[in-house]
Design a protein around this motif. Structure first.
Motif, PDB file in Angstrom:
ATOM      1  N   UNK A 160       9.872  12.368  24.444  1.00 58.33           N
ATOM      2  CA  UNK A 160      10.043  11.257  23.515  1.00 58.33           C
ATOM      3  C   UNK A 160      10.343  11.778  22.106  1.00 58.33           C
ATOM      4  N   UNK A 161       9.632  12.817  21.683  1.00 63.00           N
ATOM      5  CA  UNK A 161       9.918  13.412  20.373  1.00 63.00           C
ATOM      6  C   UNK A 161      11.338  13.978  20.331  1.00 63.00           C
ATOM      7  N   UNK A 162      11.759  14.580  21.418  1.00 63.36           N
ATOM      8  CA  UNK A 162      13.118  15.112  21.494  1.00 63.36           C
ATOM      9  C   UNK A 162      14.143  13.989  21.317  1.00 63.36           C
ATOM     10  N   UNK A 163      13.889  12.841  21.953  1.00 62.25           N
ATOM     11  CA  UNK A 163      14.814  11.700  21.822  1.00 62.25           C
ATOM     12  C   UNK A 163      14.805  11.156  20.393  1.00 62.25           C
ATOM     13  N   UNK A 164      13.606  11.067  19.779  1.00 62.18           N
ATOM     14  CA  UNK A 164      13.522  10.547  18.420  1.00 62.18           C
ATOM     15  C   UNK A 164      14.132  11.507  17.404  1.00 62.18           C
ATOM     16  N   UNK A 165      14.164  12.777  17.735  1.00 64.46           N
ATOM     17  CA  UNK A 165      14.783  13.762  16.852  1.00 64.46           C
ATOM     18  C   UNK A 165      16.236  14.013  17.235  1.00 64.46           C
ATOM     19  N   UNK A 166      16.780  13.120  18.062  1.00 64.73           N
ATOM     20  CA  UNK A 166      18.177  13.179  18.476  1.00 64.73           C
ATOM     21  C   UNK A 166      18.528  14.519  19.121  1.00 64.73           C
ATOM     22  N   UNK A 167      17.582  15.044  19.878  1.00 67.27           N
ATOM     23  CA  UNK A 167      17.837  16.274  20.612  1.00 67.27           C
ATOM     24  C   UNK A 167      17.682  17.525  19.789  1.00 67.27           C
ATOM     25  N   UNK A 168      17.357  17.391  18.502  1.00 69.88           N
ATOM     26  CA  UNK A 168      17.185  18.546  17.630  1.00 69.88           C
ATOM     27  C   UNK A 168      15.765  19.056  17.790  1.00 69.88           C
ATOM     28  N   UNK A 169      15.614  20.309  18.161  1.00 72.00           N
ATOM     29  CA  UNK A 169      14.285  20.891  18.337  1.00 72.00           C
ATOM     30  C   UNK A 169      13.669  21.149  16.973  1.00 72.00           C
ATOM     31  N   UNK A 170      12.457  20.617  16.784  1.00 72.62           N
ATOM     32  CA  UNK A 170      11.734  20.809  15.536  1.00 72.62           C
ATOM     33  C   UNK A 170      10.446  21.544  15.869  1.00 72.62           C
ATOM     34  N   UNK A 171      10.198  22.648  15.172  1.00 69.30           N
ATOM     35  CA  UNK A 171       8.990  23.435  15.421  1.00 69.30           C
ATOM     36  C   UNK A 171       7.982  23.232  14.337  1.00 69.30           C
TER      37      UNK A 171
END
Length: 171
Positions: A160-171
């Motif tokens: 879900x976080x991946x979808x909300x971040x538009x596929x951009x990985x955030x660390x």
């Protein structure tokens, strides 16, 4: 056991039977059929229901087994999860649309989980069963149920976080 007694015993959880079946099967109609089948099977065990510690746990086990048998026989490709308990009339339209979109993603992610994790998420997070009840129904120990639920929630959160971040990985 008379029909009235039987109805008195099963009425507190017959809707849960339907919701679990609906979570696992493709349509409302199939969930209704599964619910009816489980109720018929319980009725056929009518005389021996008193020997079970929890008729509800028996019913949930029967529902799970029946639905998994149906899925194995059909291997439905268009599983659809629907959760009708979400309703928020006080928010703005854009927020409602965003929340609905998020719920749709959660449904899709849950749908992709392994069967066991899917059942555990349904029973714990939606049906609000206790861990001990889930362990009984799934014939697992409580620790294994907790671990499976934790893993399922982690997968749901990450995707879900991946979808909300538009596929951009955030660390």
């Amino acid at each position: 056991m008379k029909q009235q007694e039987f109805l008195h015993i099963i009425s507190p959880f017959k809707d849960k039977i339907f919701r679990v079946a609906k979570r696992l099967l493709t349509s409302i109609e199939e969930a209704e059929d599964a619910t009816q089948e489980v109720l018929v099977r319980l009725w056929n065990k009518n005389d021996s229901l008193n020997k079970y510690n929890s008729v509800e746990a028996l019913a949930m086990t029967m529902t799970k087994n029946y639905c998994l048998d149906q899925l194995k026989s059909k291997r439905a490709s268009n599983l659809k999860l629907v959760h009708n308990n979400y309703d928020d009339n006080a928010t703005r339209v854009d927020k409602v649309i965003e929340d609905k979109d998020s719920w749709d993603w959660v449904e899709k992610i849950i749908d992709e989980l392994p069967e066991q994790q899917k059942i555990i998420v349904q029973m714990r997070d939606i049906e609000e069963y206790e861990f001990s009840e889930i362990a009984t129904v799934l014939d697992m120990n409580e620790t294994a149920v907790r671990v499976a639920l934790s893993r399922a929630r982690k997968i749901i959160k990450e995707k879900l976080l991946e979808k909300h971040n538009y596929g951009i990985k955030v660390n």
